[in-house]
Write a protein that holds these residues in place. Structure first.
Motif, mmCIF file in Angstrom:
data_model
loop_
_atom_site.group_PDB
_atom_site.id
_atom_site.type_symbol
_atom_site.label_atom_id
_atom_site.label_comp_id
_atom_site.label_asym_id
_atom_site.label_seq_id
_atom_site.Cartn_x
_atom_site.Cartn_y
_atom_site.Cartn_z
ATOM 1 N N TYR A 139 0.859 -1.185 0.000
ATOM 2 C CA TYR A 139 0.000 0.000 0.000
ATOM 3 C C TYR A 139 0.898 1.239 0.000
ATOM 4 O O TYR A 139 2.116 1.146 0.169
ATOM 5 C CB TYR A 139 -0.923 0.021 1.223
ATOM 6 C CG TYR A 139 -0.203 0.388 2.507
ATOM 7 C CD1 TYR A 139 -0.318 1.659 3.056
ATOM 8 C CD2 TYR A 139 0.644 -0.528 3.139
ATOM 9 C CE1 TYR A 139 0.370 2.007 4.218
ATOM 10 C CE2 TYR A 139 1.329 -0.194 4.293
ATOM 11 C CZ TYR A 139 1.188 1.072 4.831
ATOM 12 O OH TYR A 139 1.879 1.421 5.964
ATOM 13 N N GLY A 140 0.267 2.395 -0.167
ATOM 14 C CA GLY A 140 1.004 3.662 -0.136
ATOM 15 C C GLY A 140 0.694 4.505 -1.344
ATOM 16 O O GLY A 140 0.316 3.985 -2.398
ATOM 17 N N ASP A 141 0.838 5.817 -1.180
ATOM 18 C CA ASP A 141 0.564 6.706 -2.303
ATOM 19 C C ASP A 141 1.596 6.482 -3.398
ATOM 20 O O ASP A 141 2.731 6.119 -3.108
ATOM 21 C CB ASP A 141 0.593 8.166 -1.823
ATOM 22 C CG ASP A 141 1.955 8.586 -1.280
ATOM 23 O OD1 ASP A 141 2.760 9.128 -2.058
ATOM 24 O OD2 ASP A 141 2.213 8.364 -0.081
ATOM 25 N N PRO A 142 1.152 6.656 -4.663
ATOM 26 C CA PRO A 142 -0.155 7.109 -5.123
ATOM 27 C C PRO A 142 -1.043 5.949 -5.587
ATOM 28 O O PRO A 142 -1.581 5.971 -6.700
ATOM 29 C CB PRO A 142 0.227 8.012 -6.295
ATOM 30 C CG PRO A 142 1.427 7.312 -6.901
ATOM 31 C CD PRO A 142 2.166 6.677 -5.754
ATOM 32 N N GLU A 155 -1.569 7.147 7.675
ATOM 33 C CA GLU A 155 -1.663 8.592 7.839
ATOM 34 C C GLU A 155 -1.033 9.313 6.647
ATOM 35 O O GLU A 155 -1.583 10.304 6.156
ATOM 36 C CB GLU A 155 -0.978 9.023 9.131
ATOM 37 C CG GLU A 155 -1.085 10.518 9.395
ATOM 38 C CD GLU A 155 -0.505 10.916 10.734
ATOM 39 O OE1 GLU A 155 -0.269 12.124 10.931
ATOM 40 O OE2 GLU A 155 -0.285 10.023 11.576
ATOM 41 N N ARG A 156 0.084 8.793 6.183
ATOM 42 C CA ARG A 156 0.729 9.405 5.019
ATOM 43 C C ARG A 156 -0.187 9.302 3.792
ATOM 44 O O ARG A 156 -0.303 10.255 3.015
ATOM 45 C CB ARG A 156 2.062 8.703 4.733
ATOM 46 C CG ARG A 156 2.809 9.300 3.556
ATOM 47 C CD ARG A 156 4.005 8.469 3.159
ATOM 48 N NE ARG A 156 5.071 8.493 4.149
ATOM 49 C CZ ARG A 156 6.296 8.028 3.919
ATOM 50 N NH1 ARG A 156 6.595 7.511 2.738
ATOM 51 N NH2 ARG A 156 7.212 8.068 4.861
ATOM 52 N N TYR A 157 -0.841 8.140 3.621
ATOM 53 C CA TYR A 157 -1.718 7.964 2.460
ATOM 54 C C TYR A 157 -2.905 8.926 2.524
ATOM 55 O O TYR A 157 -3.242 9.582 1.526
ATOM 56 C CB TYR A 157 -2.228 6.528 2.365
ATOM 57 C CG TYR A 157 -3.040 6.298 1.110
ATOM 58 C CD1 TYR A 157 -2.410 5.955 -0.079
ATOM 59 C CD2 TYR A 157 -4.419 6.486 1.092
ATOM 60 C CE1 TYR A 157 -3.140 5.791 -1.243
ATOM 61 C CE2 TYR A 157 -5.155 6.338 -0.066
ATOM 62 C CZ TYR A 157 -4.505 5.983 -1.231
ATOM 63 O OH TYR A 157 -5.219 5.844 -2.399
ATOM 64 N N VAL A 158 -3.541 9.015 3.679
ATOM 65 C CA VAL A 158 -4.705 9.903 3.815
ATOM 66 C C VAL A 158 -4.300 11.351 3.579
ATOM 67 O O VAL A 158 -5.029 12.125 2.938
ATOM 68 C CB VAL A 158 -5.345 9.724 5.203
ATOM 69 C CG1 VAL A 158 -6.416 10.777 5.435
ATOM 70 C CG2 VAL A 158 -5.938 8.326 5.341
ATOM 71 N N TRP A 179 -8.884 1.753 -1.169
ATOM 72 C CA TRP A 179 -10.331 1.599 -1.283
ATOM 73 C C TRP A 179 -11.051 2.274 -0.124
ATOM 74 O O TRP A 179 -11.958 3.095 -0.330
ATOM 75 C CB TRP A 179 -10.692 0.111 -1.298
ATOM 76 C CG TRP A 179 -10.987 -0.450 -2.645
ATOM 77 C CD1 TRP A 179 -10.275 -1.418 -3.304
ATOM 78 C CD2 TRP A 179 -12.063 -0.102 -3.522
ATOM 79 N NE1 TRP A 179 -10.832 -1.685 -4.522
ATOM 80 C CE2 TRP A 179 -11.938 -0.892 -4.687
ATOM 81 C CE3 TRP A 179 -13.110 0.806 -3.440
ATOM 82 C CZ2 TRP A 179 -12.827 -0.813 -5.755
ATOM 83 C CZ3 TRP A 179 -14.005 0.900 -4.506
ATOM 84 C CH2 TRP A 179 -13.858 0.088 -5.645
ATOM 85 N N LEU A 180 -10.663 1.914 1.089
ATOM 86 C CA LEU A 180 -11.367 2.446 2.254
ATOM 87 C C LEU A 180 -11.185 3.954 2.376
ATOM 88 O O LEU A 180 -12.129 4.682 2.714
ATOM 89 C CB LEU A 180 -10.885 1.739 3.515
ATOM 90 C CG LEU A 180 -11.176 0.233 3.590
ATOM 91 C CD1 LEU A 180 -10.573 -0.365 4.852
ATOM 92 C CD2 LEU A 180 -12.672 -0.048 3.520
ATOM 93 N N SER A 181 -9.985 4.444 2.096
ATOM 94 C CA SER A 181 -9.734 5.885 2.200
ATOM 95 C C SER A 181 -10.573 6.668 1.208
ATOM 96 O O SER A 181 -11.145 7.718 1.547
ATOM 97 C CB SER A 181 -8.244 6.177 1.964
ATOM 98 O OG SER A 181 -7.431 5.577 2.949
#
Length: 360
Positions: free
Chosen positions: A211-214, A338-341, A228-230
Motif C-alpha cells: 500500500y502507499g501513495d499514489p 496517515e501518510r496515504y490519507v 479503497w477504504l480511504s
C-alpha cells in the motif's frame, strides 16, 4: 517499527556503510530490465535503481488502470527507457533482456478479482508471459532474475489453526484463487528454468499487502484496501468491510517493498532463495478502517459479503528476510495510513472518475 527509523540495511541504524543506498552502489552502470515497471511498486523501484545510477529499461503495457492513472506513478519522468509492450511478445522481450545484467519480473495480471473473472487473461499474462521472460532470460547472460510473487500463494494457511497465522516460506502452499495459483506456478517454473546450469541466478519475493501513495483502486477489485477504504470515506460513502473485515493482512509500505526488491538484486545470500516481504505485523481490514475513520468525521462502516478467492490471510515470517536481505521495513501501518490519507487530501484529483461517478 517506526517511520523515523534509520533506512539502514537491517533497519536498526548499523552505520552509513550499510544503508540501502550504499549497498545499491553495486548497480552503478548495470543494465536492469523491469517488467511491469510502470506500476506502483515498479515506479518506486525504478526510482531507486536510477538513484543508484543503473541503466533501467521498463517493459509495461501501461493499461492496468483506466483513465490516466499511470501518470500518478510517473515512471516516464525517472530517466528510464520506457517500452510500451507485452511480455508475451517474444521479440520485444528478447531485444530488451539481451545484454541486460539483471531482470525484475513484476509484470502480471495482478488482481485477485479480475483473475477470477477472466482466468484466460490471467493465464496469458501470468503463465505464458512469465514463460517467455524466463526462457529469454535463461538464453541471455543475465546475472540474476528477481521474480515477484505474492503472499496469496499461502491461501488461508493451515486450516487447523484459528486466528491470525504467520506464514513461513517453507510451509505447505494452498492457493485459493486463480491469481495465487498462477503465482505459485511462476515460482516453480522459475526454479525449473533458472535453478540449473543456465548461469543466471534467481530470487523469489513474496509480497504481502502493498500500500502507499499514489495507489488507487481498480473497478471491480477488492484489493488495495487502504486506497479503497480511504477513497470511500473521502467520498462520504460507507467503508465496505467484506466479510466484516476480519481478514488479516500484513501491510507493507511501497517504499519498503521497493527497497527490498532492489536489494534482492545484489545480496549474495538471495541466490536461489524465496523470501517474504512483509512487516511481520498482522492487521485486520477493520483495523485499517479504524485508522482511516478519524480523518473523516462522518465516516461509517457497512458489512458486505466476503468475495470468492479473498483469503482470510495472515502475516509474514520475517526471519529469512532479515537474514538474507539484511533488511527490515521502516514504515509502520499507522504512519503509512496517515501518510496515504494526507496525500489523498492534498491530491483530490487522484480519486478516479469512475469511483466518483459511482458515488454520485
Amino acid at each position: 517499527m517506526s517511520e523515523s527509523a534509520n533506512n539502514t540495511g537491517i533497519g536498526t541504524g548499523t552505520g552509513s556503510a550499510d544503508t540501502v543506498a550504499a549497498r545499491l552502489e553495486k548497480l552503478r552502470d548495470a543494465r536492469v530490465v523491469v517488467t511491469g515497471g510502470g506500476g506502483l511498486v515498479g515506479s518506486r523501484l525504478v526510482a531507486l535503481l536510477r538513484e543508484a545510477e543503473a541503466e533501467v529499461t521498463v517493459l509495461d503495457r501501461l493499461d492496468a488502470y483506466p483513465e490516466a492513472a499511470h501518470t500518478l506513478f510517473g515512471v516516464e519522468k525517472l530517466g528510464a527507457d520506457v517500452v510500451v509492450g507485452d511480455i508475451c511478445d517474444r521479440d520485444v522481450v528478447r531485444r530488451l533482456v539481451t545484454g541486460a545484467d539483471y531482470v525484475v519480473h513484476a509484470a502480471a495480471y495482478a488482481d485477485v478479482a479480475a483473475c477470477t473473472r477472466r482466468p484466460d487473461i490471467a493465464f496469458r499474462a501470468n503463465v505464458e508471459g512469465t514463460q517467455v521472460v524466463l526462457e529469454e532470460t535463461a538464453a541471455s547472460a543475465v546475472r540474476r532474475l528477481v521474480l515477484i510473487s505474492s503472499a496469496a500463494v499461502y491461501g488461508d494457511g493451515d486450516p487447523g489453526i484459528r486466528g491470525p497465522q504467520v506464514f513461513h516460506e517453507d510451509q505447505q502452499l494452498l492457493p485459493v484463487s486463480v491469481y495465487a495459483n498462477s503465482k505459485l506456478w511462476a515460482e516453480h517454473q522459475t526454479r525449473l528454468l533458472l535453478g540449473g546450469t543456465t548461469g543466471t541466478e534467481y530470487a523469489v519475493l513474496r509480497y504481502f499487502s502493498v500500500y502507499g501513495d499514489p495507489q488507487i483502486p481498480k473497478p471491480g477489485s477488492h484489493s488495495w484496501m487502504v486506497a479503497w477504504l480511504s477513497m470511500q470515506a473521502r467520498l462520504g460513502r460507507p467503508m465496505q468491510l467484506n466479510g466484516g473485515g476480519v481478514q488479516v493482512r500484513d501491510l507493507v509500505h511501497v517504499e519498503d517493498v521497493a527497497a527490498a526488491t532492489a536489494l534482492a538484486l545484489v545480496e549474495d545470500g538471495m541466490a536461489g532463495q524465496t523470501v517474504n516481504v512483509g512487516t511481520g505485523v498482522p492487521t485486520s481490514v477493520r483495523e485499517v478502517g479504524e485508522l482511516i475513520a478519524p480523518h473523516f468525521p462522518r465516516s461509517r462502516f457497512v458489512t458486505t459479503p466476503r468475495p470468492a478467492g479473498d483469503p482470510l490471510g495472515g502475516y509474514a515470517a520475517t526471519e529469512r528476510c532479515r537474514e538474507l536481505l539484511r533488511w527490515a521495513p521502516r514504515i509502520d501501518v499507522r504512519a503509512g495510513v496517515e501518510r496515504y490519507v494526507r496525500w489523498l487530501s492534498d491530491t483530490p484529483q487522484a480519486v478516479p472518475e469512475w469511483l466518483t461517478e459511482s458515488a454520485a
